[in-house]
Design an enzyme around this catalytic site. Structure first.
Site, PDB file in Angstrom:
ATOM      1  N   HIS A 271     -83.908  14.226 -86.612  1.00 27.59           N
ATOM      2  CA  HIS A 271     -82.416  14.773 -86.515  1.00 27.59           C
ATOM      3  C   HIS A 271     -81.568  14.072 -87.787  1.00 27.59           C
ATOM      4  O   HIS A 271     -80.547  14.682 -87.777  1.00 27.59           O
ATOM      5  CB  HIS A 271     -81.943  14.277 -85.267  1.00 27.59           C
ATOM      6  CG  HIS A 271     -82.572  14.859 -83.782  1.00 27.59           C
ATOM      7  ND1 HIS A 271     -82.504  16.146 -83.836  1.00 27.59           N
ATOM      8  CD2 HIS A 271     -83.084  14.241 -82.999  1.00 27.59           C
ATOM      9  CE1 HIS A 271     -83.314  16.402 -82.501  1.00 27.59           C
ATOM     10  NE2 HIS A 271     -83.415  15.248 -81.985  1.00 27.59           N
TER      11      HIS A 271
ATOM     12  N   HIS B 155     -87.117  18.647 -79.029  1.00 22.99           N
ATOM     13  CA  HIS B 155     -86.061  19.094 -79.934  1.00 22.99           C
ATOM     14  C   HIS B 155     -85.894  19.812 -81.059  1.00 22.99           C
ATOM     15  O   HIS B 155     -87.180  19.154 -81.764  1.00 22.99           O
ATOM     16  CB  HIS B 155     -85.140  17.977 -79.752  1.00 22.99           C
ATOM     17  CG  HIS B 155     -84.668  17.027 -78.696  1.00 22.99           C
ATOM     18  ND1 HIS B 155     -85.361  16.119 -78.116  1.00 22.99           N
ATOM     19  CD2 HIS B 155     -83.843  17.434 -77.352  1.00 22.99           C
ATOM     20  CE1 HIS B 155     -85.150  15.778 -76.959  1.00 22.99           C
ATOM     21  NE2 HIS B 155     -84.026  16.797 -76.563  1.00 22.99           N
TER      22      HIS B 155
ATOM     23  N   ASP C  99     -91.881  14.678 -75.951  1.00 18.93           N
ATOM     24  CA  ASP C  99     -90.861  14.863 -74.934  1.00 18.93           C
ATOM     25  C   ASP C  99     -90.804  16.322 -74.356  1.00 18.93           C
ATOM     26  O   ASP C  99     -89.847  16.712 -73.557  1.00 18.93           O
ATOM     27  CB  ASP C  99     -89.385  14.410 -75.259  1.00 18.93           C
ATOM     28  CG  ASP C  99     -89.035  14.899 -76.798  1.00 18.93           C
ATOM     29  OD1 ASP C  99     -89.935  15.770 -77.429  1.00 18.93           O
ATOM     30  OD2 ASP C  99     -88.080  14.528 -77.388  1.00 18.93           O
TER      31      ASP C  99
HETATM   32 ZN   LIG Z   1     -86.994  14.926 -79.107  1.00 24.61          ZN
END
Ligand SMILES: [Zn+2]
Length: 308
Positions: free
Chosen positions: A125, A164, A245
């Site tokens: 990120h 993500h 995840d």
């Molecule tokens: Zn993640």
């Protein structure tokens, strides 16, 4: 297969406060799982500290200095809602960069076939000028640039199966055709980017999954979109942003993968690396927040990398 495993006590020094999902216990649980007898042939390495020069392959100096300036002398300091600094964060973040760059050196000089870096803080990120989403420096993006600059590779593929979207990695290479970034991720979900329409210069491939999707949808999307794109790209090195995840037990998302899905994707990526880049893979830990699911998934991932 000769597989490297990077870990270091410095990664435990990055403290995120009580109840934070991205905690040091994640790495302790992974380390315990990799003590099992089937991992006795893993080559266990202690990574060097990364250098400012390596970090600056992706991040401008002011980004590094802003993080240094925000590090507290004690306790923790929030950079945003969920990105935290503690006195040991600088050491951990530079050590994580050192691990991925050392893995690039060792794999590209044929001292090993592949590597898994059990590092934190995670990286995908972190945009060139913005720490966010638990991430300070973008470890995998730095590894890709380092491999290009120091080993003169032409084409590098980054596959990101964290649940993500790796907005930071996408931002780092959005206009750079020599790096292919392919991500599968739950949408809608944090950070909100990762639409299929975000294609860079044809080098960005975003494959959204929806809440409730299982290994069937995950494997179908890889088989129909990401794996063919990798074959067309013919990478000289394959990097993995290995987040776990998307596991069904993970508290931060709602994708229903099981350990065998991580075995499957690891093997598929190894087959592509075998075809185009002499098996060269460097995998770096990103997310994964249910401790038992994380440890079991990493164990399957590493076992597959080892060819056992
Ligand atoms: Zn993640």
């Amino acid at each position: 297969m000769k597989t490297l495993y990077y870990s270091h006590p410095d990664f435990l020094l990055h403290e995120t406060g009580a109840g934070h999902p991205e905690c040091a216990e994640r790495l302790r649980t992974i380390a315990k799982a990799l003590e099992a007898p089937e991992f006795e042939n893993l080559i266990r390495l202690s990574p060097p500290l990364g250098t400012e020069q390596q970090v600056r392959l992706i991040h401008p100096l002011f980004h590094i200095e802003a993080i240094r300036a925000a590090i507290p002398k004690q306790d923790i300091q929030y950079l945003d809602h969920d990105t935290v600094l503690s006195p040991g964060s600088e050491m951990a973040a530079f050590r994580a960069v050192g691990a991925v760059c050392d893995a690039v050196d060792k794999v590209l000089t044929v001292q090993a076939d592949n590597a898994f870096c059990a590092i934190r803080p995670p990286g995908h990120h972190a945009e060139p000028e913005l720490a966010m989403g638990f991430c300070l420096f973008n470890n995998v993006a730095i590894a890709a640039s380092y491999a290009r600059q120091h080993h003169h590779l032409e084409r590098i593929a980054i596959v990101d199966f964290d649940v993500h979207h790796g907005n930071g990695t996408q931002a780092a290479f959005y206009n750079q055709p020599h790096v292919l970034y392919a991500s599968s991720h739950q949408m809608p979900n944090y950070p909100g980017t990762g639409y299929p329409s975000e294609t860079g210069v044809g080098n960005i491939i975003n494959v959204p999954l929806k809440a409730g999707d299982t290994g069937i949808e995950f494997r179908n999307k890889y088989s129909s979109i990401i794996l063919p794109a990798l074959k067309k790209f013919k990478p000289d090195l394959l990097l993995i942003s290995a987040g776990f995840d998307a596991h069904k037990d993970d508290p931060l998302a709602s994708i229903m993968l099981v350990e065998d899905d991580f075995r499957w994707i690891t093997q598929e990526l190894m087959d592509i690396a075998d075809s185009y880049c002499e098996g060269r893979i460097i995998s770096a830990l990103e997310g994964g927040y249910n401790l038992n699911a994380l440890a079991a998934s990493v164990a399957v991932h590493v076992k597959t990398l080892m060819g056992v």
